[in-house]
Enzyme design. Sequence first.
Site, PDB file in Angstrom:
ATOM      1  N   SER A   1     -18.645  42.868 -45.189  1.00 38.75           N
ATOM      2  CA  SER A   1     -17.225  43.062 -45.444  1.00 38.75           C
ATOM      3  C   SER A   1     -16.483  41.749 -45.280  1.00 38.75           C
ATOM      4  CB  SER A   1     -16.645  44.066 -44.463  1.00 38.75           C
ATOM      5  OG  SER A   1     -17.045  45.360 -44.781  1.00 38.75           O
TER       6      SER A   1
ATOM      7  N   ASP B   1      -7.596  45.671 -50.584  1.00 39.81           N
ATOM      8  CA  ASP B   1      -8.389  45.394 -49.385  1.00 39.81           C
ATOM      9  C   ASP B   1      -8.613  43.885 -49.248  1.00 39.81           C
ATOM     10  OD1 ASP B   1      -9.946  45.697 -47.151  1.00 39.81           O
ATOM     11  OD2 ASP B   1     -11.710  46.445 -48.225  1.00 39.81           O
TER      12      ASP B   1
ATOM     13  N   HIS C   1      -9.617  45.618 -44.261  1.00 43.61           N
ATOM     14  CA  HIS C   1     -10.167  46.630 -43.344  1.00 43.61           C
ATOM     15  C   HIS C   1     -10.949  46.007 -42.186  1.00 43.61           C
ATOM     16  CE1 HIS C   1     -14.056  46.528 -45.770  1.00 43.61           C
ATOM     17  NE2 HIS C   1     -14.532  46.651 -44.547  1.00 43.61           N
TER      18      HIS C   1
END
Length: 259
Positions: free
Chosen positions: A209, A110, A67
Amino acid sequence: MMHALQKFLLFHLLMCLGLQALGSDIINGKKANEKLMLYMASVQNNKGHHVCGGFLIDESFVLTAAHCDEKNSMSVVLGTHNLKKVDDSMRYNVTRCKHPSYVSVSKGDDIMLLKLSKKAQLNKRVKPVPLIKAEIKIKEKAKCHVAGWGSTETGGKTDNVLRDVDVPIVNLEDCKKEWAQPPNGVNLPANVICAGGYGTKNGFCQGDSGGPLVCDRKAVGVVSFNMRKNCDYPNVPNVYTNISKYLPWIKKILKQKKC
């Protein structure tokens, strides 16, 4: 039909709660030792701004979250703990190798490899981190750590200096139960691992992230998402992509040196 509806509702809930963890915030962490975590990478957009974390696993590849993909060109910075101290020799253009099954954070997978435009110069500032082996099982409450660049409190200003924090592994079944509790009602995607953000004041927030969850000096997870943008832990466990589930895919790309 019900399966599709559940996926839609999960995706909607994730988006509403702000689970997608862009940016980078380490909560209750400390300034990272400059002689450690030499695998850390800053994934940046075409303006040279930090977007996500990442980590060097091979002289030609950085691992991050799917992502974190940007519409425009991206680059990776290696070899510094301070993002104000970056020169052209530290920056690498990249080719994106997103996992072929990735659709959204809510559906899992992911994970993304970034192929560097040239081999990383391994030295006293840059060194890859080994990945967990498939047969190794991480025990509940094992002390691991996560690192990243960013703010240290909810709504705080970002910090250009790398910080890290210890986080305990959370039993996966307990993690699933906590996420499924009302009012959350979230069914976690497959192939995840949970650590921190629950029963502790340590974890990541909106962010880090793509950064690594490291246990016993091996990368075991990739930062994926948490609950809301509120960093007032505890709430529910932080969720990482479980690297061990993707080793065949990773090894295949590293071997052929292309997506």
